[in-house]
Design an enzyme around this catalytic site. Sequence first.
Site, short mmCIF file in Angstrom:
data_model
loop_
_atom_site.label_atom_id
_atom_site.label_comp_id
_atom_site.label_asym_id
_atom_site.label_seq_id
_atom_site.Cartn_x
_atom_site.Cartn_y
_atom_site.Cartn_z
N GLU A 93 0.82 -1.21 0.00
CA GLU A 93 0.00 0.00 0.00
C GLU A 93 0.85 1.25 0.00
O GLU A 93 1.87 1.33 0.69
CB GLU A 93 -0.93 0.00 1.21
CG GLU A 93 -2.10 -0.92 0.97
CD GLU A 93 -2.92 -1.14 2.22
OE1 GLU A 93 -4.03 -0.60 2.27
OE2 GLU A 93 -2.44 -1.83 3.12
N CYS A 106 3.62 8.44 0.86
CA CYS A 106 3.97 7.55 1.97
C CYS A 106 4.06 6.14 1.42
O CYS A 106 3.09 5.60 0.89
CB CYS A 106 2.87 7.65 3.04
SG CYS A 106 3.12 6.51 4.39
N CYS A 113 3.61 -6.51 8.46
CA CYS A 113 4.62 -6.01 9.41
C CYS A 113 4.77 -7.03 10.54
O CYS A 113 3.78 -7.57 11.03
CB CYS A 113 4.18 -4.67 10.00
SG CYS A 113 5.41 -3.93 11.10
N CYS A 117 2.61 -3.68 17.30
CA CYS A 117 2.11 -2.49 17.99
C CYS A 117 0.59 -2.62 18.09
O CYS A 117 -0.09 -2.87 17.10
CB CYS A 117 2.51 -1.23 17.21
SG CYS A 117 4.29 -1.12 16.94
N CYS A 120 -1.90 -0.37 15.88
CA CYS A 120 -1.71 -0.30 14.43
C CYS A 120 -2.39 -1.47 13.73
O CYS A 120 -2.19 -2.63 14.09
CB CYS A 120 -0.22 -0.29 14.11
SG CYS A 120 0.10 -0.18 12.34
N GLY A 166 4.95 -1.86 7.41
CA GLY A 166 6.25 -2.49 7.62
C GLY A 166 7.20 -1.66 8.47
O GLY A 166 6.95 -0.50 8.78
N GLU A 167 8.28 -2.31 8.88
CA GLU A 167 9.32 -1.64 9.66
C GLU A 167 10.52 -1.45 8.72
O GLU A 167 11.24 -2.41 8.41
CB GLU A 167 9.67 -2.51 10.87
CG GLU A 167 10.92 -2.09 11.63
CD GLU A 167 11.00 -0.58 11.93
OE1 GLU A 167 10.04 0.01 12.45
OE2 GLU A 167 12.05 0.01 11.62
N SER A 198 10.71 6.20 9.11
CA SER A 198 10.25 6.11 10.49
C SER A 198 10.52 4.70 11.01
O SER A 198 10.23 3.72 10.32
CB SER A 198 8.75 6.40 10.51
OG SER A 198 8.25 6.23 11.80
N SER A 221 9.18 6.31 16.33
CA SER A 221 7.84 6.18 16.92
C SER A 221 7.99 5.85 18.40
O SER A 221 8.52 4.80 18.75
CB SER A 221 7.06 5.07 16.23
OG SER A 221 6.97 5.38 14.86
N LEU A 222 7.51 6.74 19.25
CA LEU A 222 7.70 6.52 20.70
C LEU A 222 6.46 5.92 21.36
O LEU A 222 6.53 4.89 22.01
CB LEU A 222 8.02 7.85 21.38
CG LEU A 222 9.48 8.20 21.60
CD1 LEU A 222 9.58 9.42 22.49
CD2 LEU A 222 10.26 7.04 22.24
N ASN A 301 -5.63 7.07 14.76
CA ASN A 301 -6.61 6.82 13.71
C ASN A 301 -7.33 5.54 14.05
O ASN A 301 -6.73 4.46 14.02
CB ASN A 301 -5.91 6.70 12.36
CG ASN A 301 -5.24 8.01 11.98
OD1 ASN A 301 -5.87 9.07 12.01
ND2 ASN A 301 -3.95 7.97 11.69
N CYS A 344 -2.13 6.96 9.06
CA CYS A 344 -1.11 6.20 9.80
C CYS A 344 -1.76 5.04 10.53
O CYS A 344 -2.75 5.22 11.23
CB CYS A 344 -0.47 7.07 10.87
SG CYS A 344 0.44 8.45 10.27
N1 SAH Z 1 7.17 0.73 11.53
C1 SAH Z 1 7.50 2.12 11.38
C2 SAH Z 1 6.79 2.84 10.26
C3 SAH Z 1 5.29 2.67 10.13
S1 SAH Z 1 4.21 3.42 11.28
C4 SAH Z 1 7.30 2.83 12.71
O1 SAH Z 1 6.76 2.24 13.62
O2 SAH Z 1 7.73 3.97 12.84
C5 SAH Z 1 4.17 5.11 11.00
C6 SAH Z 1 3.60 5.89 12.20
O3 SAH Z 1 2.21 5.66 12.37
C7 SAH Z 1 4.24 5.50 13.52
O4 SAH Z 1 4.71 6.63 14.16
C8 SAH Z 1 3.12 4.88 14.33
O5 SAH Z 1 3.28 5.15 15.68
C9 SAH Z 1 1.91 5.57 13.75
N2 SAH Z 1 0.67 4.82 13.94
C10 SAH Z 1 0.51 3.50 13.88
N3 SAH Z 1 -0.79 3.18 14.08
C11 SAH Z 1 -1.44 4.34 14.22
C12 SAH Z 1 -2.80 4.67 14.42
N4 SAH Z 1 -3.74 3.73 14.46
N5 SAH Z 1 -3.12 5.96 14.52
C13 SAH Z 1 -2.19 6.92 14.42
N6 SAH Z 1 -0.89 6.67 14.22
C14 SAH Z 1 -0.52 5.39 14.13
#
Ligand code: SAH
Length: 365
Positions: A93, A106, A113, A117, A120, A166-167, A198, A221-222, A301, A344
Amino acid sequence: MIERLNLAGSSQDEVIEFVTGLGEPAYRGRQLFAAVHHRRVRDFNEMSDLPRALRERLQETATVTTLKVESRFVSSDGTRRFLMKTHDNLPVETVFIPEERRDTICFSSQSGCPLQCTFCLTAQLGLLRSLTAGEIVEQIIIVLNDVYGAGVPTPRGTNLVGMGAGEPFLNFDDLLKATGIMGDRDGLFIVPHRITVSTAGVVPKICELAKIPARPNLAISLAAPTDELRDELMPINKKWPLEELLAACKEFEETLKPRERFTFEYVMLDGINDSDEHARQLANLLNRHKLNAKVNLIPHNPADPLPYQPSPPARVDSFKRILETKGVDAFVRRPRGRDIFAACGQLAAVTQNIGAFAKHREATP
Ligand code: SAH
């Protein structure tokens, strides 16, 4: 069957080497690279500056089109989500986000992935496989052709973010190969400082990136200011906890040029990680590590199967103010493309828009 070389994932030197290997002069390689990466031609037959015999050889030995667009969704805010399929039928995607000054694409680094998390949606796919450099570059070519027209120069330049599925740092070599190819001035010419990748916190790769001179920008991503909470939300934290992660961030920060900064992303989950106390803990954590990074606050989201809600705007404001009073710059990100599952954390190869997905869920217990 002979494995055909994907020229979308080949550098200019590799294309030249490939073409000279076919007994052609080097300049044909330069023409071919420009056709694929500068003019974004997706079919050898349309490369009319190449002799027909060479085009026929290329059809047999190489490819530029391994990804196919399966569906395309357009949001009420102009965001477009492309659901593509790889040659082995896996979902990829890519999201196009129109912005006032510059458009952003993006892209995904993996199909699915492996990280889990909890906030996500992509996590629910699991890892299908990592994408090749060619599959990463093709995503950009396909989207640019769709948005501006086949081969039409981009009017305003393009920013790229590696924040799709993905990471990226678990696919480090292909990722950097792709960003290197895209930076070639004879090709797409999207230079590294226009690209941000990211990571959820793959510490050794952050340190490796710190040593690379021509590299994309970094975002981390914290999602939580303590190990206890981060372990829960982002299980990768058990492998690389906050102290190690922030030490790597500091190492990275020390290699930045003046005025360059990197970013922390903090998804705001209602009642989970968004209290004033969390804001103070986050500011103290970054200050203790003497990090000058900025924090992007991303309202969660929501998606049907995820157990969270976005923090209310007043909560986000309060969180932001606390960070700022403690000297940490914070910005609130506006969600884009939520209605088409393009925002995201919403990329999970959903084949419909959000209303239809809700119905689909009811039908599948
Ligand atoms: N794996 C990588 C890149 C993909 S995620 C990473 O973790 O950074 C890209 C961003 O989307 C991350 O900062 C993550 O924290 C955020 N994200 C994931 N799920 C989300 C959601 N449901 N709503 C808002 N942001 C989200």
